[in-house]
Design a protein around this motif. Structure first.
Motif, short mmCIF file in Angstrom:
data_model
loop_
_atom_site.label_atom_id
_atom_site.label_comp_id
_atom_site.label_asym_id
_atom_site.label_seq_id
_atom_site.Cartn_x
_atom_site.Cartn_y
_atom_site.Cartn_z
N THR A 79 0.99 -1.28 0.14
CA THR A 79 0.07 0.09 0.08
C THR A 79 0.98 1.19 -0.01
O THR A 79 0.67 2.00 -0.84
N ASP A 108 -5.48 -5.61 -8.53
CA ASP A 108 -6.40 -5.69 -7.66
C ASP A 108 -6.24 -4.71 -6.68
O ASP A 108 -7.04 -3.92 -6.23
N LEU A 109 -4.78 -4.73 -6.06
CA LEU A 109 -4.74 -4.07 -4.71
C LEU A 109 -4.76 -2.54 -5.21
O LEU A 109 -5.18 -1.59 -4.75
N ARG A 111 -6.15 -0.97 -7.80
CA ARG A 111 -7.61 -0.31 -8.06
C ARG A 111 -8.20 -0.20 -6.82
O ARG A 111 -8.97 0.83 -6.51
N ARG A 112 -8.01 -0.87 -5.75
CA ARG A 112 -8.76 -0.83 -4.26
C ARG A 112 -8.15 0.64 -3.60
O ARG A 112 -8.70 1.32 -3.25
N ILE A 113 -6.88 0.61 -3.90
CA ILE A 113 -6.27 1.90 -3.37
C ILE A 113 -6.58 3.23 -3.97
O ILE A 113 -7.09 4.01 -3.29
N ARG A 115 -9.43 3.48 -5.26
CA ARG A 115 -10.83 3.81 -5.01
C ARG A 115 -10.87 4.43 -3.45
O ARG A 115 -11.72 5.33 -3.35
N ARG A 116 -9.92 3.77 -2.82
CA ARG A 116 -10.19 4.56 -1.54
C ARG A 116 -9.72 5.99 -1.40
O ARG A 116 -10.28 6.77 -0.81
N GLN A 117 -8.74 6.28 -2.38
CA GLN A 117 -8.07 7.51 -2.43
C GLN A 117 -9.08 8.39 -3.07
O GLN A 117 -9.22 9.65 -2.73
N ASP A 119 -12.49 8.04 -2.97
CA ASP A 119 -13.62 8.02 -1.94
C ASP A 119 -13.13 8.90 -0.90
O ASP A 119 -14.16 9.77 -0.15
N SER A 125 -11.48 10.13 -10.84
CA SER A 125 -11.32 9.10 -11.93
C SER A 125 -11.88 9.85 -13.20
O SER A 125 -13.07 10.70 -13.04
#
Length: 138
Positions: A79, A108-109, A111-113, A115-117, A119, A125
């Motif tokens: 991360t 995948d990780l 993309r998840r990070i 999305r968190r950033q 949010d 995006s």
């Protein structure tokens, strides 16, 4: 192998034998000093230990850091790599550019990070799909 099993993974990436070969004279001197009075049980491992820690491990980790940037196996490292990658990219970037900065991190990780950033209001995006871009906010 013992180092690897003990969590010192640097030997997977840096050839420790090469480091010994490069410091052959120092290594031989250290072995000589450490083995004095071996048969009488009066030998001293300290010279070898200092050589091993100072020359072998520190040199190996320094070389590895030069190649990769930094070494750690702590939880959350990937991360941190992604967040560092984001900060080093221009104000607008693609996922592919971020992947190039973080080759050992799964998509995948990443993309998840992202999305968190997003949010958290730190990224936006721009677009969708393969050509999507990300823009830093603030």
């Amino acid at each position: 192998m013992l180092l690897y099993k003990a969590g010192y993974e640097v030997g997977r990436f840096i050839t420790l034998e090469r480091l010994v070969e490069q410091t052959k004279e120092s290594y031989s001197d250290t072995l000589y000093l450490s083995s004095q009075d071996w048969h009488e049980g009066g030998h001293n491992l300290l010279p070898w230990w200092e050589y091993f820690l100072g020359v072998m491990l520190l040199s190996a980790y320094r070389e590895f850091e030069q190649r990769v940037g930094y070494v750690t196996t702590a939880k959350g490292t990937k991360t941190a790599m992604v967040l560092d990658g984001i900060s080093s990219l221009p104000p607008e970037f693609s996922i592919r550019e971020l992947q190039e900065k973080c080759p050992r991190v799964s998509i995948d990780l990443i993309r998840r990070i992202l999305r968190r950033q997003r949010d958290a209001g730190l990224l936006e995006s721009v677009g969708r799909g393969v050509d999507a871009r990300w823009r830093k906010q603030g």
